[in-house]
Enzyme design. Structure first.
Site, PDB file in Angstrom:
ATOM      1  N   LYS A  53      58.289  34.992  52.201  1.00  0.00           N
ATOM      2  CA  LYS A  53      58.175  36.174  51.330  1.00  0.00           C
ATOM      3  C   LYS A  53      58.869  37.373  51.982  1.00  0.00           C
ATOM      4  CE  LYS A  53      54.016  34.329  49.191  1.00  0.00           C
ATOM      5  NZ  LYS A  53      52.546  34.257  49.112  1.00  0.00           N
ATOM      6  N   GLN A  97      47.354  36.921  51.539  1.00  0.00           N
ATOM      7  CA  GLN A  97      47.637  35.493  51.494  1.00  0.00           C
ATOM      8  C   GLN A  97      46.338  34.697  51.509  1.00  0.00           C
ATOM      9  OE1 GLN A  97      50.700  34.244  51.048  1.00  0.00           O
ATOM     10  NE2 GLN A  97      50.023  32.116  51.111  1.00  0.00           N
ATOM     11  N   ASP A 120      50.330  39.708  42.842  1.00  0.00           N
ATOM     12  CA  ASP A 120      49.982  38.292  42.658  1.00  0.00           C
ATOM     13  C   ASP A 120      49.494  38.023  41.235  1.00  0.00           C
ATOM     14  OD1 ASP A 120      50.240  36.411  44.747  1.00  0.00           O
ATOM     15  OD2 ASP A 120      48.591  37.314  45.884  1.00  0.00           O
TER      16      ASP A 120
HETATM   17  N1  GUN Z   1      48.196  30.948  48.728  1.00  0.00           N
HETATM   18  C1  GUN Z   1      48.845  29.958  48.071  1.00  0.00           C
HETATM   19  N2  GUN Z   1      49.560  30.448  47.033  1.00  0.00           N
HETATM   20  C2  GUN Z   1      49.341  31.786  47.030  1.00  0.00           C
HETATM   21  C3  GUN Z   1      49.821  32.835  46.201  1.00  0.00           C
HETATM   22  O1  GUN Z   1      50.562  32.644  45.240  1.00  0.00           O
HETATM   23  N3  GUN Z   1      49.385  34.096  46.533  1.00  0.00           N
HETATM   24  C4  GUN Z   1      48.534  34.319  47.569  1.00  0.00           C
HETATM   25  N4  GUN Z   1      48.160  35.577  47.786  1.00  0.00           N
HETATM   26  N5  GUN Z   1      48.084  33.361  48.356  1.00  0.00           N
HETATM   27  C5  GUN Z   1      48.480  32.106  48.090  1.00  0.00           C
END
Ligand code: GUN
Length: 296
Positions: A53, A97, A120
């Site tokens: 990211k 996350q 998100d």
């Molecule tokens: N963990 C796995 N996929 C995601 C996601 O799309 N966003 C977040 N914040 N954590 C994750």
């Protein structure tokens, strides 16, 4: 005949070049989009995702900041950090996350992020707005699946889409998104899940199948019809002594068999994954654009 293999990286590149223009336009208004990612603990897979990211932000010109904390950070401390970021006008998007350690309530954390910084799309306000057909942050993976379908020429309009998996992050919001009365959607959607009887009946009658149950190589070629378009959201580590790392990534679909059988399919890796990250970048730019119209 072999299926068309849909190249997620190429589609993500198109989105990045479109976003670069939006980011330039924002810079002229003295706004540089910024994403703050919070990583708690030392889960290896989470660390890899967070790094990806950050790299994507760098590529498109979004400022990124990663705040890392030991697994024993208290819920209270984490919530206080979110409070600070909510108030920080230079931070447009906040992403915590997942998963978080067991002593932290993930829902409480998600609800603490201001909906207008929830890139998100996990906050109940954004979920409710999606459901109600109002402007909102759409969760990144469902948004990415829709982009893949539309941009690769397999629009879901009028098609029977079978979504396998009912998670809050992928299956459920995707079903809502694709059933909307809107361009690039208008699908007839069936959700299959762990209690569905005769999943094959549905998959064999699907125009588009989205596998999102998180179980390695579970969708086999026999379950699919030759005209099907298959979108594989799964990312599973399976042991592989031949590989340097000792594992390799596979999807929820038995790719090697399915690719000989269906019309089109996304690979893992290189299918949905790049789009999930591209949509996070898009949501962050949107959050920065929206901040223009807000008093802070
Ligand atoms: N963990 C796995 N996929 C995601 C996601 O799309 N966003 C977040 N914040 N954590 C994750």
């Amino acid at each position: 005949m072999s299926a068309e293999i849909i190249d997620g990286k190429k589609i993500a590149e198109q989105i990045y070049s479109e976003l670069s223009e939006d980011i330039e336009a924002l810079k002229e208004k003295d706004i540089i989009p910024k994403l703050t990612v919070i990583l708690v603990g030392n889960d290896q897979a989470s660390a890899v995702y967070v790094r990806m990211k950050g790299n994507a932000c760098k590529r498109v010109g979004i400022v990124s900041e990663t705040l890392t904390f030991d697994a024993d950070i208290s819920e209270e401390e984490l919530l206080a950090i979110i409070d600070r970021l909510n108030q920080d006008a230079s931070c447009h998007g906040i992403l915590v996350q997942m998963p978080l350690p067991d002593h932290i309530d993930e829902n409480k954390v998600i609800e603490r992020i201001w909906p207008e910084k929830d890139v998100d799309g996990f906050h109940p306000v954004n979920k409710g707005r999606l459901q109600a057909g109002l402007p909102c942050f759409v969760p990144c993976t469902p948004a990415g699946v829709q982009e893949i379908l539309v941009r690769s020429g397999y629009s879901p309009e009028g098609k029977h889409v079978v979504v396998i998996g009912r998670s809050q992050i992928v299956g459920m919001p995707l079903a809502i998104l694709l059933a909307k009365k809107q361009k690039g959607a208008n699908a007839t959607v069936t959700i299959c899940h762990s209690r569905t009887q005769n999943v094959d009946f549905f998959t064999k009658n699907a125009d588009i199948i989205v596998a999102a149950m998180g179980r390695p190589q579970t969708i086999t070629a026999e379950m699919l019809n030759p005209d099907a378009v298959v979108i594989d959201v799964g990312v599973n580590r399976v042991e592989d002594p031949q590989s340097e790392k000792g594992y390799r990534l596979v999807g929820d679909v038995d790719f090697d068999a399915a690719v000989e059988h269906v019309k089109a399919i996304t690979p893992v890796p290189g299918g949905v994954g790049p789009l999930t990250i591209a949509m996070l970048m898009k949501n962050t730019v949107l959050a920065a654009e929206k901040s223009l119209f807000r008093r802070q």
